[in-house]
Write an enzyme that holds these catalytic residues in place. Structure first.
Site, short mmCIF file in Angstrom:
data_model
loop_
_atom_site.label_atom_id
_atom_site.label_comp_id
_atom_site.label_asym_id
_atom_site.label_seq_id
_atom_site.Cartn_x
_atom_site.Cartn_y
_atom_site.Cartn_z
N ASP A 115 0.07 4.05 0.64
CA ASP A 115 -0.32 4.95 1.73
C ASP A 115 0.20 4.51 3.09
OD1 ASP A 115 -1.71 6.52 -0.04
OD2 ASP A 115 -3.65 5.59 0.35
N ARG A 166 3.57 7.54 -7.28
CA ARG A 166 3.51 6.08 -7.18
C ARG A 166 4.24 5.38 -8.32
NH1 ARG A 166 -2.04 4.75 -6.00
NH2 ARG A 166 -1.05 2.78 -5.49
N HIS A 225 -0.07 10.90 -9.77
CA HIS A 225 0.53 9.60 -10.02
C HIS A 225 2.05 9.60 -10.00
CE1 HIS A 225 -3.49 8.45 -11.02
NE2 HIS A 225 -3.12 7.21 -11.17
N ARG A 280 -5.92 8.91 1.00
CA ARG A 280 -7.36 9.11 1.05
C ARG A 280 -7.88 8.95 2.48
NH1 ARG A 280 -9.82 7.21 -4.53
NH2 ARG A 280 -7.89 8.27 -5.10
N THR A 330 0.85 -1.19 0.00
CA THR A 330 0.00 0.00 0.00
C THR A 330 0.87 1.22 0.00
OG1 THR A 330 -1.15 1.45 1.56
CG2 THR A 330 -0.42 -0.65 2.42
#
Lengths: 342, 342, 342, 342
Positions: D128, D275, D272, D172, D126
């Site tokens: 995040d 990532r 983006h 998020r 992940t």
């Protein structure tokens, strides 16, 4: 038309980008096919080849090195070299060659075109930026950027420890990388092969720098040399490259500065890190444009020429002319940089 | 001689490097003193100044932005502007000015020199590289490098998720950053302000790209626009910049491509990241040389000129000439890049 | 409360970030004032100090090195050292000390606290990551990143020229930088000080690598050593560090591999580039958190402790404990990496 | 033993590095063979697979994205999903699966193992960093580094133009990227999804920052939200995500700050770029170790477990446990960062 491509000499970021552009435009606009020869002139000499089409070159734009491999093979020094090349080109049905390389590789291309009638177009490549007839060669900007980033990092150590830091960069015969990275990195003195340096002046700059602010950074091209008589080897002989080849000018300089000024000095030799890895944006742009124009030269049948950058234009120059003179740092340009010394 | 220095317009990596070179050579070679005016023409207009000497500029070579601050103040639009500047220069005993800036800032310098007799020398600065008379301006190479690195990163996402990625880069009137970073990043289509694009062609390239390999990357300059009638706003009106200013051409493009091709599309707007931060080695070298030659022009009393890069030489051109024409991407150059579209 | 701060030992990216956090929280939350001592323990020993407040530390977060300077001075080895420190602290009205440094610097802090009653809190710093009691020290991640980027660049040269490339990284007694950068860079063999290497095995890996794909990259820590008897000096003596200090293990290794395998081999010694320059995001985060927790420890009167990272928590451990044992690479961890050798 | 591998969810730098390590160790140490399933759970669902052996994964360590592709397909939501997976595994003679993904992908793996008896081992992914049971996930460090470098660049623009710069980063539901990059980049305020922010406080910090030094940088996670009632949409409705999804919280914030403080404000949405691209050295190391330990778990038959980082150790935790709770920023940690706000 079937075009052979080869890459010779030391590797350089941007080689793959040239080939990608050559193939892309050659296939799409001119409907050519391509063959990649392996390891410079060894490829056509021994008939060692690989297919080269759009899928082969896909994704290679950001990749350093060369997917074709490279070598310093010179067919004029091989027995029957020219005949073997001619036969291998015929066998593989190759009509013309694009040779990407430096002085040596392009010298062969020039001779093959003018003396033997093999149809060659050249693309200049030298990490040292020392080919005349072109403002820049790809790879040089990347090397300068890598060296500059290293110098940036060394500043903080110089600052914290009051040490002299010597950075040895590439440049055997021309000081372009040293000059550009030295200026961009804020070096306190830059030593280049074009002008013998006076070790006493260098020590003077080192000492005045310590007084003015913090510790000095000395950028030295690998080919730089002190004045006659200043490099005394342990056994008493002078200027012998035997010793220099062993330890490098950077290491010699650090020791000499340490002894003469009493300040601690350390050397960093950047070495191959400068010539590997992904090309800078500038080099990708330049290499791509070189490739696009090289295949245009093939299409125009402009044999014996080399693409070159002049200002922002890509032009064509005779291969002979391009390779006969080394482009070195002029005394005026070096003098211009001198305002930052010390 | 006492020389004033100011920086106007948007910031650009390399502004500090120019000043450092100006001051370093001015002090050491010509024995000048310097005064820095704050925030472009606001400085001499309001008499807002700071000392500028070797210690002030030390360590600023790798720093982006400008230690003097910047603004878009135009003294010709201010009440009594010219008189106030004249008085403030007299009050601070400033004999000449070096103005570092773009079209607007240099336009003022040109007018002050020719109409009012204030001694000005200019240094060109535009992140967009759209000033004629110079091959490159500093800051541009850094912006292109930043954009290229971003595109490099986006490739892997495009590859893994089969998404269209739209990258909006700077360039309101000229597409240089889009063209160079698009070529260097391996974009599948590049859209520039100089040529209206056909959204249907763009969608065609997107679709052919999906067939050939993986997902496409579209690089679009912020000033690019579709053909008349293609940008229909929700309320039915067309081509209104009101909408575009709100959401940006990148976002519009992504939505449009998504609707027309059925492929997911995402936008990245690089924004100010392109113009901030440490200059690339190329920009440090260019900015430094601009500074060295600007102070030479002052020394030569060559008022009303601007330094410029032509090939690898720094030359001087009349300020008037330099600012009267925007340098844009020629149709030939754009056509050259087109081989990589789709 | 008035707190003294000092930085000792070799420089490390993140030192300034620690101080910035200490001062920021100390001033804003605890209403402390600060004094910076210059050059490690030399500062309090000689009473050499500079003011340290919020404006002083502003903008230092991304800067490598240390604005306080550093040294390896040990007050316990100086005549009357402890008394002089005590006097200088009293004279400057300093109530407590935050010492940022490695084994030596923190060892002094531990002794001053326990034997002399001077109130010290420690912050661990070692580029080599070899302090026990903390998972990581700041600076290490930056060094590994710099080394990894260099290895990335070398891959393309290895690929294009079929050469063995030896990269010598930092690590005199612990191989953490070699292990991490070797794994992250995709090295074909990693040699660390914790385990003597067998030059014949290394040559075996080199040869199997040439067979499997392209040329090998060997990462070697500066403190790595071959098995007894393998390093034969020219005059016949073995294992003398005199020789090694001259030419370095990297250079020795390249020559040895070249002789034994017949493959060309080149060395890159990264040197000080690994420890200078801007800290990575990880190191800035770690250094900042160390600083915030060190000033908390001062506020809690937790003398004789050091902040440390355990998982994602910052904890406190006794200074004594933290410095008495070197943290080295375990045989298990080295064995784990071995799957990539050859 | 024949092991299937798949990657699900959003892409993340390090996915390829995990697979390379899995395959390398699986083949060399355990003599396993491998099959790669395409696009997450879509692969085994539809029997879409590709060979996965040492040559396939060679050179993928520094490459972002995933060579297997990815999707968000959930077999439990597909008709006959479980049966089809079972059949395809049988057909391809796959004995066990390594699933690399986030909450959703690993949730499926957990359920397949416990409810259906398909042998799964998980690797957490992940960007995040919001999976509990592991200190870090790979990709997160790269994202933080990319965001920090962008913030570094924005500082110079903030400095030169006295503008508020708002940077919107990923996150998020968890503010880890905002917190780490905000701290590492020296942001003047950090807004995270875990705590609703008060726009008036934000404006207060902005104003105090302008007084203290230069312009502020605000880092905001994409999922951050103001206090109830503060986000008033043009038509009078509040807090509707409809609007937010259109323009983003960053843009909203910039407009709001501009209106309330009268200071110019600009937004950068990194998107983006965070990532994609090559993983940082830390992420390559972490991903590699995850891969090595995942194949060990397969070898041990430890089904239903996931590898995780705890301190510097790789451990195994039950898949169920790992995915049931989101790891968010604690109030204490956020409060710790608050010392730098304003």
């Amino acid at each position: 038309m079937r075009v052979g491509v080869l890459t010779g000499g030391g590797d350089c970021p941007g080689l793959n980008a040239v080939m990608r552009a050559v193939v892309r435009k050659g296939v799409q606009r001119y409907d050519y096919s391509f063959l990649g020869f392996r390891d410079g002139w060894r490829g056509p000499l021994e008939g060692d080849a690989m297919p080269l089409d759009i899928p082969t070159v896909r994704g290679t734009l950001p990749r350093g090195g060369t997917i074709l491999g490279s070598s310093r093979t010179n067919p004029f020094k091989e027995e029957d070299g020219v005949r073997r090349i001619r036969e291998n080109l015929a066998k593989h049905e190759v009509d013309a060659l694009i040779a990407i390389g430096g002085e040596d590789t392009l010298g062969v291309a020039a001779k093959l075109t003018s003396e033997v009638g093999i149809k060659c177009v050249g693309v200049p490549k030298t990490i040292d930026n020392d080919l005349s007839a072109t403002d820049y060669t790809f790879g040089f900007d990347t090397a300068v950027q890598v060296a500059t980033e290293a110098i940036d990092r060394l500043h903080t150590t110089a600052e914290s420890h009051m040490r002299v830091l010597v950075v040895e960069v590439m440049g055997r015969h021309a000081g372009w990388i040293a000059l550009h990275s030295g200026l961009a990195g804020g070096a306190n003195c830059i030593l280049i092969p074009e002008q013998r340096f006076d070790i006493e002046k260098v020590c003077g700059w080192v000492e005045s720098r310590f007084k003015a602010s913090y510790a000095p950074i000395v950028v030295v091209a690998e080919g730089a040399m002190p004045l006659d008589g200043q490099m005394v080897l342990k056994d008493g002989s002078t200027d012998s490259f035997g010793h220099v080849r062993l330890s490098g000018i950077g290491e010699w300089l650090a020791k000499e500065v340490e002894q003469r000024t009493g300040k601690e000095a350390r050397t960093t030799v950047l070495g191959h890190v400068q010539r590997g890895g992904t090309p800078s944006a500038f080099d990708r742009w330049l290499a791509t444009r070189f490739g696009l124009h090289a295949i245009d030269a093939v299409h125009d049948g402009d044999w014996g020429t080399m693409v070159a950058l002049q200002g922002t234009d890509i032009v064509r120059v005779p291969l002979r002319e391009a390779t006969e003179k080394l482009k070195t740092v002029s005394p005026e340009l070096y003098e211009e940089a001198g305002v930052f010394f010390g």
